[in-house]
Design a protein around this motif. Structure first.
Motif, mmCIF file in Angstrom:
data_model
loop_
_atom_site.group_PDB
_atom_site.id
_atom_site.type_symbol
_atom_site.label_atom_id
_atom_site.label_comp_id
_atom_site.label_asym_id
_atom_site.label_seq_id
_atom_site.Cartn_x
_atom_site.Cartn_y
_atom_site.Cartn_z
ATOM 1 N N LYS A 4 -2.177 -60.708 -10.207
ATOM 2 C CA LYS A 4 -2.811 -61.345 -11.366
ATOM 3 C C LYS A 4 -2.216 -60.806 -12.662
ATOM 4 O O LYS A 4 -1.999 -61.566 -13.616
ATOM 5 N N GLU A 5 -1.966 -59.522 -12.715
ATOM 6 C CA GLU A 5 -1.373 -58.911 -13.915
ATOM 7 C C GLU A 5 0.039 -59.441 -14.157
ATOM 8 O O GLU A 5 0.423 -59.719 -15.298
ATOM 9 N N VAL A 6 0.801 -59.617 -13.089
ATOM 10 C CA VAL A 6 2.165 -60.156 -13.207
ATOM 11 C C VAL A 6 2.112 -61.585 -13.740
ATOM 12 O O VAL A 6 2.861 -61.946 -14.659
ATOM 13 N N ILE A 41 2.070 -64.746 -20.903
ATOM 14 C CA ILE A 41 2.173 -64.240 -22.274
ATOM 15 C C ILE A 41 3.628 -64.270 -22.735
ATOM 16 O O ILE A 41 3.938 -64.726 -23.837
ATOM 17 N N LEU A 42 4.501 -63.796 -21.874
ATOM 18 C CA LEU A 42 5.941 -63.786 -22.227
ATOM 19 C C LEU A 42 6.484 -65.199 -22.413
ATOM 20 O O LEU A 42 7.244 -65.465 -23.332
ATOM 21 N N ASP A 43 6.051 -66.125 -21.537
ATOM 22 C CA ASP A 43 6.503 -67.512 -21.656
ATOM 23 C C ASP A 43 6.018 -68.142 -22.953
ATOM 24 O O ASP A 43 6.743 -68.863 -23.613
ATOM 25 N N ILE A 100 8.107 -66.737 -25.802
ATOM 26 C CA ILE A 100 9.477 -67.281 -25.812
ATOM 27 C C ILE A 100 9.467 -68.691 -26.344
ATOM 28 O O ILE A 100 10.375 -69.105 -27.087
ATOM 29 N N LEU A 101 8.444 -69.488 -25.997
ATOM 30 C CA LEU A 101 8.377 -70.873 -26.419
ATOM 31 C C LEU A 101 7.931 -71.027 -27.885
ATOM 32 O O LEU A 101 8.109 -72.067 -28.480
ATOM 33 N N SER A 102 7.319 -69.979 -28.441
ATOM 34 C CA SER A 102 6.820 -70.073 -29.835
ATOM 35 C C SER A 102 7.899 -69.981 -30.858
ATOM 36 O O SER A 102 8.913 -69.497 -30.798
#
Length: 170
Positions: A155-157, A163-165, A168-170
């Motif tokens: 779940k943490e992964v 969050i990382l995705d 990156i998309l922002s």
């Protein structure tokens, strides 16, 4: 053999951090530090499975290594038995802990004499302790804990990836 902690410097034979020194600490499983002291002060030289019960803080630990023991005026009970191993030890520690927490406190200590007369409830078979059951039970608990840890890690992964995705998309 119990040791007065004020004499550690004069009893040290080297600066090596070799064996655990158990005392009344409530953190780190009661380990105050690691020392290399005079050999005659070492307990459990043959690495027998051992349970230590300290009456002042009701700290209970399993170990199978040599250790030093703080002078506690007889405050620490040491249990060693042929049937004792890590799995049966964890089961027995749970049973001892339950009995101690129900019956004792800092003001009503679980001294060596009182512990000898305390009934600890264990699983039995044919009116004898069932050490095989105890070991199997602890193995099951360990597997459940590992499974829950693996699920939590997954779940943490996933959450971290989300969050990382987003970043990156922002």
């Amino acid at each position: 053999m119990e040791i007065n902690p004020l004499k550690l410097n004069e009893l040290s034979i080297s600066d090596k951090k070799k064996y655990p020194f158990y005392g009344q600490a409530t953190i780190n499983k009661g380990i105050i530090g690691y020392f290399d002291l005079e050999k005659n002060l070492l307990n459990n030289k043959k690495n027998k499975p051992t349970i230590l019960i300290h009456s002042n803080n009701q700290n209970i630990v399993y170990l199978d290594t040599p250790f030093y023991l703080k002078d506690g005026h007889g405050a620490t009970s040491v249990l060693q038995a042929e049937w004792l191993n890590k799995l049966t030890g964890f089961y027995v520690i749970s049973a001892i802990d339950k009995a101690i927490r129900e019956r004792f406190s800092y003001n009503a200590k679980a001294t060596k004499i009182v512990l000898k007369n305390t009934i600890i409830k264990l699983s039995t078979k044919n009116n004898k302790p069932d050490y095989d059951f105890m070991a199997r039970y602890i193995k099951i608990i360990q597997k459940q804990v590992i499974k829950k840890l693996a699920e939590w890690t997954q779940k943490e992964v996933v959450a971290t990836k989300e969050i990382l995705d987003k970043d990156i998309l922002s």
